[in-house]
Write a protein that holds these residues in place. Structure first.
Motif, PDB file in Angstrom:
ATOM      1  N   ASN A 183     -67.797  -2.251-108.140  1.00 51.11           N
ATOM      2  CA  ASN A 183     -68.546  -1.003-108.028  1.00 51.11           C
ATOM      3  C   ASN A 183     -67.702   0.098-107.399  1.00 51.11           C
ATOM      4  O   ASN A 183     -67.923   1.283-107.657  1.00 51.11           O
ATOM      5  N   GLU A 194     -73.186  -0.251-114.082  1.00 49.64           N
ATOM      6  CA  GLU A 194     -73.716  -0.852-115.310  1.00 49.64           C
ATOM      7  C   GLU A 194     -72.784  -0.595-116.487  1.00 49.64           C
ATOM      8  O   GLU A 194     -72.492  -1.491-117.276  1.00 49.64           O
ATOM      9  N   THR A 195     -72.352   0.628-116.594  1.00 46.79           N
ATOM     10  CA  THR A 195     -71.463   0.974-117.708  1.00 46.79           C
ATOM     11  C   THR A 195     -70.131   0.243-117.573  1.00 46.79           C
ATOM     12  O   THR A 195     -69.584  -0.261-118.561  1.00 46.79           O
ATOM     13  N   SER A 197     -69.594  -2.627-116.267  1.00 50.98           N
ATOM     14  CA  SER A 197     -69.830  -3.994-116.694  1.00 50.98           C
ATOM     15  C   SER A 197     -69.907  -4.094-118.216  1.00 50.98           C
ATOM     16  O   SER A 197     -69.346  -5.004-118.835  1.00 50.98           O
ATOM     17  N   ARG A 198     -70.595  -3.157-118.828  1.00 48.04           N
ATOM     18  CA  ARG A 198     -70.748  -3.183-120.280  1.00 48.04           C
ATOM     19  C   ARG A 198     -69.411  -3.005-120.984  1.00 48.04           C
ATOM     20  O   ARG A 198     -69.147  -3.641-122.009  1.00 48.04           O
TER      21      ARG A 198
END
Lengths: 237, 237
Positions: A183, A194-195, A197-198
């Motif tokens: 993070n 989140e992005t 991770s994606r």
DNA sequence: AAAGCCGTTTGACCGAGATCAAGCCGCGGA
DNA sequence: TCCGCGGCTTGATCTCGGTCAAACGGCTTT
């Protein structure tokens, strides 16, 4: 057999002091004090009067800004042997820190007094030039950051980060360990966790990398480089 | 009645040379030459070997990067009495310009030779400190840019730009003239021209500003400031 | 006065990445 | 051994700002 260690070697490992004479370092150390921080400790905050700058001996310090909504954007993560906030020492009357500084991990630093430092500068052109060089590099880095924030997408930034972490051997394959929480890296790249991770998942699906926690195998350096420069938004597995 | 003009006044109007002695300026002028550009002329390009820096006497110079797709992002617009590229002089062996420079309007500049300049620096602490101060300010500006690119939206950036252009009188009302084409401002703010235009239209609809070509009336400074800090994306008239 | 040209504006649509909301997993403490 | 917390992942949805396209308007040119 004992290796002889110059007491100034640690200071000279910093770019800024590489060219500084023993005499000058002696003067400097007189106004230097040690600082210890545990993970999460704040060192200084945005807008606070700036009367010293720092050298990281161990650990990691993040420099960041906070938006009115509480969003954090990390400008830089300072690693051991790097100095920071030295540029602020010249902001003239009542200098203020332009960012927040906080320990990511437990850290040991040296803090240097502004006045003492300016005194040394005033009588040493070499130190001056060294500082100019170091600020010049930082300026260049910031310009590059602005470019990648405005002209490149999130995938590009993340891939560049990964490639940058990899040792510059020439193979097609490389292994890296993220020394910083995901993070935190995300914030430095101006991406939401989140992005972040994606995007990693996307790279994995394409066989470009493998991920096990903080360890990442770059399976296809060429492919990664290509991706960064073409940056197909396409997502299909 | 004739006003006596020191030939160095023009140089001293630049931050960088404000503290420089006549003797040093004399030395400097020996390796200085004049440069004239017409609108659209390129001065140097990204990656080109850097052996001189510049002072703008009249006109405007844009410093920018170009993406692989040809998108332009302006890092800075240099105004008269400002110097630029002086920081590059310290990038060590074979310095390269980190950006492109091109004249927005017809411009007159002075160009200064790197070697000559470094020689002066080496023997003058004052010039050194002046340069450090000027680089420090630039560093700070870039950090602010990064913040507003990552933590703030397009409306915020545009409103801040407008407020920044306005003279700092205290009234609730102010008039400004855009001295730079709108698409150039847009690029500096990292906004597409279409979006730039739409945001202006939105501000107009809300009664915060009035627009006639390059002339903009700020009708409600408080409202603008509020908007910048809350930044309702809402669009209804 | 017509014809271009260029910067700007307006409209319709789209998409990268943010946001909101659950789950998941590894690790330290009880 | 179980629990709980914090960081990470995954899914569903939303939105700001970008893109494509066309029209506008103020210039200069012929």
């Amino acid at each position: 057999m004992k290796i002889k260690v110059n007491p100034f070697d640690e200071l000279r490992s910093a770019y800024l002091f590489a060219q500084t004479s023993d005499a000058q370092l002696t003067a400097l150390t007189r106004a230097m004090h040690e600082v210890k921080l545990v993970a999460g400790d704040s060192l200084f905050t945005h807008g606070q009067p700036a009367d010293r700058f720092f050298l990281v001996r161990s650990g990691q310090i993040k420099l960041f800004r906070v938006s009115p909504e509480g969003q954090e954007k990390i400008i830089e993560i300072i690693q051991p042997s790097q100095t920071f906030a030295e540029a602020v020492m010249f902001m003239g009357t009542q200098a203020r820190y332009p960012v927040n500084a906080q320990a990511v991990t437990d850290s040991r630093l040296y803090a240097f007094d502004q006045k003492q430092f300016l005194a040394i500068l005033a009588e040493s052109t070499e130190v001056c030039l060294g500082l100019l060089a170091s600020m010049s590099r930082r300026l260049h880095i910031l310009v590059n950051q602005i470019e990648s924030l405005t002209l490149q997408n999130a995938t590009y930034r993340l891939v560049m980060y990964l490639l940058d972490q990899a040792p510059k051997e020439t193979g097609e394959h490389s292994e890296i360990d993220l020394t910083t929480p995901k993070n935190v890296i995300a914030s430095k790249l101006a991406i939401q966790p989140e992005t972040f991770s994606r995007i990693l998942a996307k790279l994995k699906r394409r066989g470009l990398i493998e991920v096990q926690g903080n360890h990442i195998s770059l399976r296809d350096l060429r492919g990664l480089r290509d991706l960064a420069y073409t940056s197909t938004p396409d997502d299909a597995a």
